[in-house]
Each structure stands twice: as structure tokens, then as C-alpha cells.
Motif scaffolding. Sequence first.
Motif, PDB file in Angstrom:
ATOM      1  N   ILE A  68      34.668  41.408  34.817  1.00 45.58           N
ATOM      2  CA  ILE A  68      33.493  40.591  35.104  1.00 45.58           C
ATOM      3  C   ILE A  68      32.349  41.535  35.443  1.00 45.58           C
ATOM      4  N   THR A  69      31.190  41.342  34.813  1.00 39.20           N
ATOM      5  CA  THR A  69      30.025  42.192  35.051  1.00 39.20           C
ATOM      6  C   THR A  69      28.769  41.332  34.985  1.00 39.20           C
ATOM      7  N   PHE A  70      27.881  41.498  35.983  1.00 34.59           N
ATOM      8  CA  PHE A  70      26.611  40.790  35.954  1.00 34.59           C
ATOM      9  C   PHE A  70      25.588  41.530  36.807  1.00 34.59           C
ATOM     10  N   TYR A  71      24.312  41.197  36.576  1.00 40.53           N
ATOM     11  CA  TYR A  71      23.205  41.767  37.337  1.00 40.53           C
ATOM     12  C   TYR A  71      22.912  40.840  38.507  1.00 40.53           C
ATOM     13  N   PRO A  72      23.160  41.266  39.745  1.00 45.46           N
ATOM     14  CA  PRO A  72      22.944  40.377  40.896  1.00 45.46           C
ATOM     15  C   PRO A  72      21.453  40.216  41.213  1.00 45.46           C
ATOM     16  N   TYR A  73      21.035  38.974  41.389  1.00 42.56           N
ATOM     17  CA  TYR A  73      19.674  38.675  41.805  1.00 42.56           C
ATOM     18  C   TYR A  73      19.621  38.283  43.280  1.00 42.56           C
ATOM     19  N   GLU A  74      20.785  38.077  43.895  1.00 41.99           N
ATOM     20  CA  GLU A  74      20.854  37.632  45.281  1.00 41.99           C
ATOM     21  C   GLU A  74      21.385  38.751  46.178  1.00 41.99           C
ATOM     22  N   LYS A  75      20.737  38.926  47.325  1.00 41.20           N
ATOM     23  CA  LYS A  75      21.093  39.995  48.255  1.00 41.20           C
ATOM     24  C   LYS A  75      22.520  39.852  48.763  1.00 41.20           C
ATOM     25  N   VAL A  76      22.968  38.619  48.946  1.00 38.21           N
ATOM     26  CA  VAL A  76      24.302  38.386  49.499  1.00 38.21           C
ATOM     27  C   VAL A  76      25.395  38.944  48.588  1.00 38.21           C
ATOM     28  N   THR A  77      25.105  39.033  47.301  1.00 37.51           N
ATOM     29  CA  THR A  77      26.095  39.604  46.374  1.00 37.51           C
ATOM     30  C   THR A  77      26.324  41.073  46.678  1.00 37.51           C
ATOM     31  N   PHE A  78      25.255  41.791  46.996  1.00 39.98           N
ATOM     32  CA  PHE A  78      25.387  43.210  47.328  1.00 39.98           C
ATOM     33  C   PHE A  78      26.128  43.398  48.646  1.00 39.98           C
ATOM     34  N   THR A  79      25.759  42.612  49.650  1.00 42.91           N
ATOM     35  CA  THR A  79      26.365  42.790  50.968  1.00 42.91           C
ATOM     36  C   THR A  79      27.810  42.314  51.012  1.00 42.91           C
ATOM     37  N   GLY A  80      28.142  41.347  50.154  1.00 40.97           N
ATOM     38  CA  GLY A  80      29.494  40.794  50.178  1.00 40.97           C
ATOM     39  C   GLY A  80      30.465  41.421  49.201  1.00 40.97           C
ATOM     40  N   ALA A  81      29.972  42.313  48.343  1.00 41.34           N
ATOM     41  CA  ALA A  81      30.841  42.909  47.322  1.00 41.34           C
ATOM     42  C   ALA A  81      31.778  43.946  47.929  1.00 41.34           C
ATOM     43  N   PRO A  82      33.034  43.985  47.527  1.00 39.94           N
ATOM     44  CA  PRO A  82      33.945  45.030  47.998  1.00 39.94           C
ATOM     45  C   PRO A  82      33.473  46.408  47.559  1.00 39.94           C
ATOM     46  N   ALA A  83      33.970  47.431  48.201  1.00 39.32           N
ATOM     47  CA  ALA A  83      33.599  48.808  47.864  1.00 39.32           C
ATOM     48  C   ALA A  83      33.934  49.094  46.401  1.00 39.32           C
ATOM     49  N   GLY A  84      32.991  49.718  45.693  1.00 39.50           N
ATOM     50  CA  GLY A  84      33.214  50.104  44.308  1.00 39.50           C
ATOM     51  C   GLY A  84      32.815  49.063  43.287  1.00 39.50           C
ATOM     52  N   TYR A  85      32.383  47.879  43.726  1.00 35.37           N
ATOM     53  CA  TYR A  85      32.035  46.821  42.782  1.00 35.37           C
ATOM     54  C   TYR A  85      30.583  46.906  42.306  1.00 35.37           C
ATOM     55  N   ILE A  86      29.728  47.651  43.013  1.00 34.78           N
ATOM     56  CA  ILE A  86      28.320  47.762  42.646  1.00 34.78           C
ATOM     57  C   ILE A  86      28.056  49.117  41.997  1.00 34.78           C
ATOM     58  N   THR A  87      27.466  49.097  40.821  1.00 35.52           N
ATOM     59  CA  THR A  87      27.183  50.307  40.048  1.00 35.52           C
ATOM     60  C   THR A  87      25.689  50.383  39.744  1.00 35.52           C
ATOM     61  N   ASN A  88      25.083  51.552  39.901  1.00 37.09           N
ATOM     62  CA  ASN A  88      23.668  51.761  39.602  1.00 37.09           C
ATOM     63  C   ASN A  88      23.520  52.732  38.434  1.00 37.09           C
ATOM     64  N   PHE A  89      22.641  52.432  37.506  1.00 38.89           N
ATOM     65  CA  PHE A  89      22.377  53.358  36.412  1.00 38.89           C
ATOM     66  C   PHE A  89      21.042  53.028  35.761  1.00 38.89           C
TER      67      PHE A  89
END
Length: 441
Positions: A220-241
Motif C-alpha cells: 500500500i502506497t499513498f501521498y498523505p495530505y493529513e498530519k495525523v497520517t505522519f504522526t500515527g504511522a509506524p517507524a519506516g512507513y514514511i519515505t521522502n524523495f
Amino acid sequence: MSSSETTTMRIPKLPFLLFVALCITLYISYLRWTPSTQTEKSVPNLKSAYGSGRVSAQNEIFYGIMFDAGSTGTRVHVYKFSQTSSGAPHLEHEIFKAIKPGLSEYADEPEKCVAGIKELLDIAMEEIPEHLRRSTPLVLKATAGLRLLPEEKAQKLLDTVKTIFQSSPFLVGKESVSIMDGTDEGIFAWITVNFLTGSLTNPSAKLAGMLDLGGGSTQITFYPYEKVTFTGAPAGYITNFQLFNRTFHLYSHSYLGLGLMSARLQIMGGMEGKPLQPDGELVTSCITPGFVTEFNHAGITYKVKGQNDVKSLYESCSKSVAKMLTGKVNRADEVANLFVYAFSYYFDRAEDTHLIDPSVGGYVKVRDFETAATKECANIAQTAGSSPYLCMDLTYITHILQDLGFSKDKRLKLVKKINDVETSWALGATFYYMDLLKSNV
């Protein structure tokens, strides 16, 4: 000569202006063609998809070859590109072909995979002009099928493929044949979808999410528009590029062992890579009671039998699926508000139950999978011989979609192609490896 007779030399006005214009033109050309030293932040575990700094002439034609070695089959994608003035490649067309079984089926006899690999390689030979072959990257990336094999067996398969590749006229580098990280698989598939829809090069466009259900893993991959997605995501689930001069922050995760075939095995009580005793069998409440069949997975054949005395096949199977999935999937509530594409086995099972037109795909609600599961489980006695696992597969899809955060009323767009191009991770990965190989052979 008297001062009154002194004259002043004057440079003619027109030649002078032409001279100045020439100087300016030369200076601009110098700045334009001087290689940039600026580098971009790369996707984690990757170096840089667009970091070579080379300048290509507009309308230049070039190719890329990507082998997708999945758990149930091997596919070749031959892409033809032209360079655009923006720096983003334009995809002219794709040649695609798939063969079965997957490489993992040859785990004990790797030499038997040679014929299939050469068959697919011939597709590229026919498509790509001879004078461009030496500059065309040739890459094979294996996914969950090889990730699940013992390391020694997987490496022998990869070495066999690399030997074939090195005897070809194409560009083969150190990283050309390997097992791909599951998270990269999800990111590349997301890049493919949003590139084909034009969203990556349109900053005002809403970016689509991506679901992929393979045989051994699901992403599953998507671009989060909501802040809660970043704060609630487990470690390693957010990728920047960075890509196409934009920075992307993606929520992306690959669940190894939760692809459809691996899930089947677990639902029935089996364990990955562990064969049963000679007289052993898997007993499950997800197939016709008393029905005996076999299940081949990752080179192992399991004997399977339907559990007797089951009143409601869907309800009993649903309990087995829910138990298997307990605690294994992270729920992301934001996906309920996103436009999401789903492909691979999501598409295949929707096609099997006539939820979509197989030629164009279509929209399917999570509830539609549930309805199809209920119907199939009720009628499974009539279809046990031809589709013994369809009840289980549909029930599993119903559950995992809800566990990921999709409500029963959520609509998903199921496709095999966008703009006549296969919707897999292969195109996104090709962008990356084309540049990496040309820079680091």
C-alpha cells in the motif's frame, strides 16, 4: 595636425550590436551545457533516480528493459522513451510478455529457468535497434517469491539469470539482477500509476494511492495530505524523495507473507517453506467440506482437505481469515478519502467473479468483494473442482482491505493498464535503474 583637425574613430553601430549578441549567446550556451553539481535526496535504499546530471537532446530515443520476477510468473517490459525539454522522459510505448511459473519454482533446479529467460530476452532483441542495445539497461528484479526462498537457493537462481544477461548485447551492471526490497516495490508502483495519469508533472493534481496484491506480498502506497497520517504511522512507513523537481512524502509499506498465495497457506494453517509430513494434510473451513485437492506454493506441494461439518462456509472462513490477520496490518484512516488504484490479484479476482470488464477494468466497492465471497462460498460445492480457493481468496481480500483502512463502501479503481501501459512497479523502477546503470556500470 592641429587640434581642430583631430578626428575620433567610431565603431559602426550594427556590427557592434551583433558582436555583443554573439558574446551573450556564447555565455548562455556555456552555462546551459556546464554539468550541474547539485544532487537530489534519494529514495531510502536507493541512490538517485534522476541524479546523473547528464543532458539529453530533446526527442532523443532510448530504451529500458525490466524483468519482473514475481512469485507466480516472470514478465518482461520493454519501454521506448523520448526525452522532453522538461527533463522528464516521455513513454512512447511498451512491449510486454509474461510466462509461468515464477523463478521460485526452479529453486532446486535453477538451470531449468534458462529457456524462459531467453524467450523473454528475445522480445527485447526484436524490439530494440542494434545500435542502441549497448546503451540499453537490462534489469531483473525479483519480488516476494525469491524473498521467501532460502538465501542460497535464491542466489543460485539470480546467478543463473545474470550469466544469461551478461552474454546479451545489453547494458548490465552490478545491481542488474537482485531481489528488490518490498517497500521499493510499492514506491515504484506508485510512481508508475501517477506518472501514467500525469499527476507527477502536474503540481495541482491530486495524487492517487496504490494497492498491489501479489502472490507473496502486498503493498500500500499513498501521498498523505493529513498530519495525523505522519504522526500515527509506524517507524519506516514514511519515505521522502525527490522526483521531477518535486518532493514527495509517501506512506508506503510492503507486507511480506500477506500476498494472496502466502495468505492462503497461512489461512489453512501451513507455514512458509515448511513441507508437511508424507501423510500430512492441511484442513481448512474455506473450501468445500470433504473435498481433497493440492496447493503448490514456493516449490512445495501441500495436500488440502475441506473441513467437515461446516454450516456456513463464508462465516467459518471469515473467522479463519480474521484470526490469521490479527495484528499484522496497520490501519491508515486517510485512505478512505483518497482515489485509489488497485491491481494484480485484486483485478484478477474481480474479473473471476464478473465484477469488472476484463478488457477495461472498472470501479469496485469493498462490499462487492464481500458479496462475491458470500455467493462463491455458498455455491462452492458446484465449482470446487475448477476454483476450489475462490471462496477463500475473496474472503481474504474483503478482510485485508478493511484492515488497511477501507470501509465497505469505498470504491477502488481496478486496472491492468493505464494509457495502454501495464500498471506495475516495473516502469517506476526502470526510471531509476536506467540512470543508475548508465552512471555506475
